[in-house]
Design a protein around this motif. Structure first.
Motif, mmCIF file in Angstrom:
data_model
loop_
_atom_site.group_PDB
_atom_site.id
_atom_site.type_symbol
_atom_site.label_atom_id
_atom_site.label_comp_id
_atom_site.label_asym_id
_atom_site.label_seq_id
_atom_site.Cartn_x
_atom_site.Cartn_y
_atom_site.Cartn_z
ATOM 1 N N ARG A 55 -53.330 -9.720 151.435
ATOM 2 C CA ARG A 55 -52.391 -9.049 152.568
ATOM 3 C C ARG A 55 -52.178 -9.722 153.772
ATOM 4 N NH1 ARG A 55 -52.932 -3.612 152.116
ATOM 5 N NH2 ARG A 55 -52.440 -3.512 154.482
ATOM 6 N N PHE A 56 -53.080 -10.915 154.037
ATOM 7 C CA PHE A 56 -53.374 -11.938 154.640
ATOM 8 C C PHE A 56 -52.954 -11.498 156.441
ATOM 9 C CE2 PHE A 56 -52.565 -14.175 151.454
ATOM 10 C CZ PHE A 56 -53.057 -15.336 151.477
ATOM 11 N N GLY A 57 -53.635 -9.567 156.282
ATOM 12 C CA GLY A 57 -54.059 -9.573 158.060
ATOM 13 C C GLY A 57 -52.943 -9.753 158.844
ATOM 14 N N PRO A 58 -53.076 -9.993 159.780
ATOM 15 C CA PRO A 58 -51.682 -9.724 161.059
ATOM 16 C C PRO A 58 -50.805 -11.453 160.335
ATOM 17 C CG PRO A 58 -54.313 -10.127 162.171
ATOM 18 C CD PRO A 58 -54.699 -10.214 159.958
ATOM 19 N N LEU A 59 -51.592 -12.242 160.299
ATOM 20 C CA LEU A 59 -50.976 -13.140 160.124
ATOM 21 C C LEU A 59 -49.714 -13.132 158.554
ATOM 22 C CD1 LEU A 59 -51.738 -16.746 159.851
ATOM 23 C CD2 LEU A 59 -52.486 -16.661 157.165
ATOM 24 N N ARG A 60 -49.684 -11.735 158.300
ATOM 25 C CA ARG A 60 -48.306 -11.697 157.544
ATOM 26 C C ARG A 60 -46.938 -11.977 158.267
ATOM 27 N NH1 ARG A 60 -47.548 -6.345 155.814
ATOM 28 N NH2 ARG A 60 -48.354 -4.840 157.008
ATOM 29 N N TRP A 61 -47.167 -11.821 159.532
ATOM 30 C CA TRP A 61 -45.697 -10.846 160.471
ATOM 31 C C TRP A 61 -46.008 -12.755 160.946
ATOM 32 C CZ3 TRP A 61 -44.082 -6.925 159.897
ATOM 33 C CH2 TRP A 61 -44.644 -5.505 159.104
ATOM 34 N N VAL A 62 -46.168 -13.686 160.315
ATOM 35 C CA VAL A 62 -46.405 -14.937 160.825
ATOM 36 C C VAL A 62 -45.136 -15.511 159.790
ATOM 37 C CG1 VAL A 62 -47.385 -16.893 161.568
ATOM 38 C CG2 VAL A 62 -48.467 -14.817 162.733
ATOM 39 N N LEU A 63 -46.670 -15.381 158.623
ATOM 40 C CA LEU A 63 -46.263 -16.299 158.021
ATOM 41 C C LEU A 63 -45.803 -15.623 156.347
ATOM 42 C CD1 LEU A 63 -48.315 -19.855 157.869
ATOM 43 C CD2 LEU A 63 -45.740 -19.967 157.906
ATOM 44 N N ALA A 64 -45.361 -16.128 155.058
ATOM 45 C CA ALA A 64 -44.255 -15.286 154.577
ATOM 46 C C ALA A 64 -45.509 -15.156 153.453
ATOM 47 C CB ALA A 64 -42.784 -16.472 153.666
ATOM 48 N N THR A 65 -46.040 -14.047 152.789
ATOM 49 C CA THR A 65 -47.088 -13.971 151.689
ATOM 50 C C THR A 65 -46.598 -13.975 150.795
ATOM 51 O OG1 THR A 65 -46.895 -11.459 153.205
ATOM 52 C CG2 THR A 65 -48.608 -13.212 153.683
ATOM 53 N N PRO A 66 -47.527 -13.504 149.739
ATOM 54 C CA PRO A 66 -47.316 -12.532 148.156
ATOM 55 C C PRO A 66 -46.314 -11.271 148.542
ATOM 56 C CG PRO A 66 -49.070 -13.670 148.248
ATOM 57 C CD PRO A 66 -48.898 -14.006 149.597
ATOM 58 N N GLN A 67 -46.764 -10.712 149.396
ATOM 59 C CA GLN A 67 -46.364 -9.331 149.507
ATOM 60 C C GLN A 67 -44.666 -9.717 149.784
ATOM 61 O OE1 GLN A 67 -47.875 -6.672 153.048
ATOM 62 N NE2 GLN A 67 -47.401 -4.635 152.202
ATOM 63 N N TYR A 68 -44.989 -10.337 151.004
ATOM 64 C CA TYR A 68 -43.692 -10.642 151.630
ATOM 65 C C TYR A 68 -42.119 -10.869 150.626
ATOM 66 C CZ TYR A 68 -40.002 -13.335 153.825
ATOM 67 O OH TYR A 68 -38.796 -14.068 154.898
ATOM 68 N N HIS A 69 -42.317 -11.515 150.168
ATOM 69 C CA HIS A 69 -41.049 -12.118 148.860
ATOM 70 C C HIS A 69 -41.769 -11.082 148.065
ATOM 71 C CE1 HIS A 69 -38.467 -15.197 147.483
ATOM 72 N NE2 HIS A 69 -39.086 -15.915 146.647
ATOM 73 N N HIS A 70 -43.048 -10.806 147.712
ATOM 74 C CA HIS A 70 -42.345 -10.032 146.394
ATOM 75 C C HIS A 70 -41.276 -8.605 146.610
ATOM 76 C CE1 HIS A 70 -46.404 -10.780 143.813
ATOM 77 N NE2 HIS A 70 -45.944 -11.500 144.115
ATOM 78 N N TRP A 71 -40.771 -8.214 148.347
ATOM 79 C CA TRP A 71 -40.156 -7.662 148.279
ATOM 80 C C TRP A 71 -39.029 -8.461 148.077
ATOM 81 C CZ3 TRP A 71 -40.200 -2.808 148.480
ATOM 82 C CH2 TRP A 71 -41.895 -1.531 148.273
ATOM 83 N N HIS A 72 -38.574 -9.542 148.729
ATOM 84 C CA HIS A 72 -37.869 -9.832 148.240
ATOM 85 C C HIS A 72 -37.063 -9.629 146.781
ATOM 86 C CE1 HIS A 72 -34.438 -12.592 148.833
ATOM 87 N NE2 HIS A 72 -34.713 -13.325 147.325
ATOM 88 N N HIS A 73 -38.213 -10.025 145.624
ATOM 89 C CA HIS A 73 -37.709 -10.005 144.514
ATOM 90 C C HIS A 73 -37.927 -8.123 143.441
ATOM 91 C CE1 HIS A 73 -38.109 -14.036 143.289
ATOM 92 N NE2 HIS A 73 -38.792 -14.200 144.007
ATOM 93 N N ALA A 74 -37.884 -7.473 144.412
ATOM 94 C CA ALA A 74 -37.844 -6.558 143.865
ATOM 95 C C ALA A 74 -36.358 -5.782 143.729
ATOM 96 C CB ALA A 74 -38.706 -5.266 144.896
ATOM 97 N N VAL A 75 -36.407 -5.030 142.628
ATOM 98 C CA VAL A 75 -35.039 -4.509 142.256
ATOM 99 C C VAL A 75 -34.566 -3.210 143.279
ATOM 100 C CG1 VAL A 75 -33.497 -2.462 140.344
ATOM 101 C CG2 VAL A 75 -35.656 -3.731 139.799
#
Ligand code: ZN
Ligand code: ZN
Length: 363
Positions: A285-305
């Protein structure tokens, strides 16, 4: 015990077939460099390392192939790997001489395909096995379709690079201001890299949202969203028109502003890795870095149903935050990926022609 031997036979067979095919392709590149390799890459290959790698791959593919034939009841994989390695060796193997200078000609990027497939699978297959977000096999459903997408987009690299860069030069030459370009290119490279990231992602964000909102464009982009399985290969599933339009429009501001070559090249390397990472089946989940750069969790939500139309940026979540489209719950992941509406057929060619076939309305 028997099953463990069977698994070993399967793993050695797969490795042998993959390495044998990669090395065979590499030997073909040595034979026909003008039509099978990419000039920009050709100019920077450390040939000693390339030849050593081919030699090792041939040896390993052959030995693992024989091992698999001994261990496995079905011999096809092992025979394929050992056979390709043998054939490539008979063709001269890693020692095939390349006459230089190589003639410039139209080409397919077979070297780019083989190299990128080799590097990305060597990096991501172990990572996804060790830190899987969902348990799933390496050869999950529809992997062949996504490998076709990966293959065609890499082989057509000459065409896609041309189609990315030509429109900017043809239609936006009027917008170029030499003094501005000189000032932009004179900045420190690190600063230019960050600016390229921001400028490119602002246009990507805009184009991406248009692909979601304009029904005619969505027909092309829904191909990317049709993957029901996320992994490093799933991001390759993109319609060719989607690739060319998105990249071409994102390149316009970079061209007009006139960034130096080095930071733009660094950006291209960065994006080609990050675009793979954000689709990967990795639970990091990349800790606080996930607010700075796109991560798997972030883009997986773009692919959510569900929910749809969130997280459009490719690099910087802050752009989604500014425009109110950010969706990044603390520790949740999407329960399912793909489209809620009409399913997209499996198979590369079916997906290539789908947008032209019939009107598909958005669910
Ligand atoms: Zn999208
Ligand atoms: Zn994606």
């Amino acid at each position: 015990m028997a099953s463990r031997v069977g698994v070993l036979g399967w793993v050695t067979g797969v490795l042998s077939a993959v390495l044998g095919a990669l090395a065979f392709g590499a030997v073909l590149c040595l034979w026909f460099p003008a039509v099978l390799t990419t000039p920009a890459l050709r100019d920077v290959y450390p040939m000693e390392i390339v030849r050593t790698t081919i030699k090792m791959a041939l040896g390993v593919a052959f030995v693992l192939g024989l091992l698999s034939v001994l261990l496995k009841r079905r011999k096809a994989l092992g025979l394929t790997g050992a056979g390709l390695a043998l054939l490539a060796t008979l063709m001269g193997g890693s020692e095939v001489a390349v006459a230089t200078p190589v003639a410039r000609s139209n080409h397919v990027g077979l070297d780019w395909f083989l190299l990128d497939l080799f590097l990305l699978s060597a990096i991501f297959v172990p990572i996804e096995l060790l830190w899987a977000r969902l348990p799933q096999p390496v050869f999950r459903r529809e992997w062949r379709t996504d490998l076709w997408h990966f293959g065609i987009s890499h082989l057509l690299v000459q065409l896609t690079v041309f189609l990315t860069m030509a429109p900017a030069a043809i239609f936006f030459r009027w917008a170029v201001a030499p003094e501005l370009q000189a000032a932009v290119a004179a900045q420190p490279y690190a600063l230019q890299f960050v600016e390229v990231l921001l400028v490119a992602d602002l246009s990507q964000y805009t184009v991406h949202r248009l692909f979601h909102t304009v029904p005619w464009l969505w027909r092309f982009h829904e191909i990317h969203h049709s993957s029901r399985t996320m992994d490093w290969l799933a991001g390759s599933r993109l319609h060719l028109l989607d690739i060319v339009v998105t990249r071409g429009l994102s390149f316009v501001p970079l061209y007009v502003l006139g960034f130096a070559q080095a930071p733009v090249f660094a950006y291209v390397l960065f994006v080609s890795f990050q675009a793979v990472l954000i689709h990967a089946n990795v639970r990091w989940r990349f800790g606080p870095l996930r607010w700075v750069l796109a991560t798997p969790q972030y883009h997986h939500w773009h692919h959510a149903v569900e929910p749809v139309d969130v997280n459009f940026a490719v690099h910087l979540p802050v752009i989604d935050a500014v425009f109110g489209t950010l969706h990044l719950p603390a520790d949740r992941w999407p329960p399912a990926y793909g489209l809620a509406g009409a399913p997209v057929p499996d198979g590369y060619w079916a997906q290539l022609v789908l947008p032209f076939r019939r009107s598909r309305s958005r669910a």
